[in-house]
Design a protein around this motif. Structure first.
Motif, mmCIF file in Angstrom:
data_model
loop_
_atom_site.group_PDB
_atom_site.id
_atom_site.type_symbol
_atom_site.label_atom_id
_atom_site.label_comp_id
_atom_site.label_asym_id
_atom_site.label_seq_id
_atom_site.Cartn_x
_atom_site.Cartn_y
_atom_site.Cartn_z
ATOM 1 N N MET A 1 0.863 20.950 -22.383
ATOM 2 C CA MET A 1 0.198 22.073 -21.847
ATOM 3 C C MET A 1 0.166 21.736 -20.302
ATOM 4 O O MET A 1 -0.013 22.690 -19.608
ATOM 5 C CB MET A 1 -1.375 22.014 -22.379
ATOM 6 N N PHE A 3 2.304 20.520 -18.299
ATOM 7 C CA PHE A 3 3.566 20.861 -17.809
ATOM 8 C C PHE A 3 3.714 22.334 -17.534
ATOM 9 O O PHE A 3 4.222 22.805 -16.375
ATOM 10 C CB PHE A 3 4.734 20.340 -18.697
ATOM 11 N N TYR A 4 3.433 23.267 -18.489
ATOM 12 C CA TYR A 4 3.181 24.614 -18.433
ATOM 13 C C TYR A 4 2.325 25.128 -17.337
ATOM 14 O O TYR A 4 2.532 26.059 -16.632
ATOM 15 C CB TYR A 4 2.997 25.219 -19.734
ATOM 16 N N LEU A 7 3.870 24.566 -13.962
ATOM 17 C CA LEU A 7 5.113 25.318 -13.711
ATOM 18 C C LEU A 7 4.582 26.832 -13.409
ATOM 19 O O LEU A 7 5.028 27.405 -12.390
ATOM 20 C CB LEU A 7 5.675 25.278 -15.058
ATOM 21 N N ALA A 8 3.395 27.030 -14.311
ATOM 22 C CA ALA A 8 2.716 28.457 -13.775
ATOM 23 C C ALA A 8 2.073 28.535 -12.108
ATOM 24 O O ALA A 8 2.283 29.429 -11.536
ATOM 25 C CB ALA A 8 1.564 28.905 -14.648
ATOM 26 N N THR A 11 5.208 28.584 -9.928
ATOM 27 C CA THR A 11 5.815 30.090 -9.756
ATOM 28 C C THR A 11 4.727 30.943 -9.132
ATOM 29 O O THR A 11 5.243 31.872 -8.281
ATOM 30 C CB THR A 11 5.800 30.691 -11.072
#
Length: 98
Positions: A1, A3-4, A7-8, A11
């Motif tokens: 979790m 990592f995401y 990444l979010a 972004t």
């Protein structure tokens, strides 16, 4: 979790950076709307920094108002009138329509 989540976040930051606009140079920020420059104030910007007495040599096709420092003026708004605003030393600090 984790990592995401990272990444979010990355972004989102990239997306926000793409939405930013660069600042325009003050020279290119001249009045381009003809309705906002009815009196032709953009043509007299070169008088900023000169004494108010320099206006006595000029002839104008629109109504003109030279406003010395700390003087009383009417609050009526006339887009066809050219205004020269002076400071304490009777030097023109602003040229505008109104």
């Amino acid at each position: 979790m984790k990592f995401y989540g990272k990444l979010a976040l990355i972004t989102a930051l990239v997306t926000l950076a793409a939405c930013q606009h660069g600042q325009k140079n003050s020279d290119s920020a001249a009045v381009t709307d003809p309705d906002a420059d009815r009196c032709g104030a953009s043509a007299y910007q070169n008088y900023v920094g000169q004494p108010l007495s320099a206006l006595s040599k000029l002839q104008f096709e629109h109504p003109v108002r030279a406003i010395p420092y700390n003087s009383a003026v009417t609050m009526d708004f006339n887009l066809n009138r050219l205004n020269f605003l002076g400071d304490k030393d009777n030097v023109i600090t602003r040229v505008y329509c109104g």
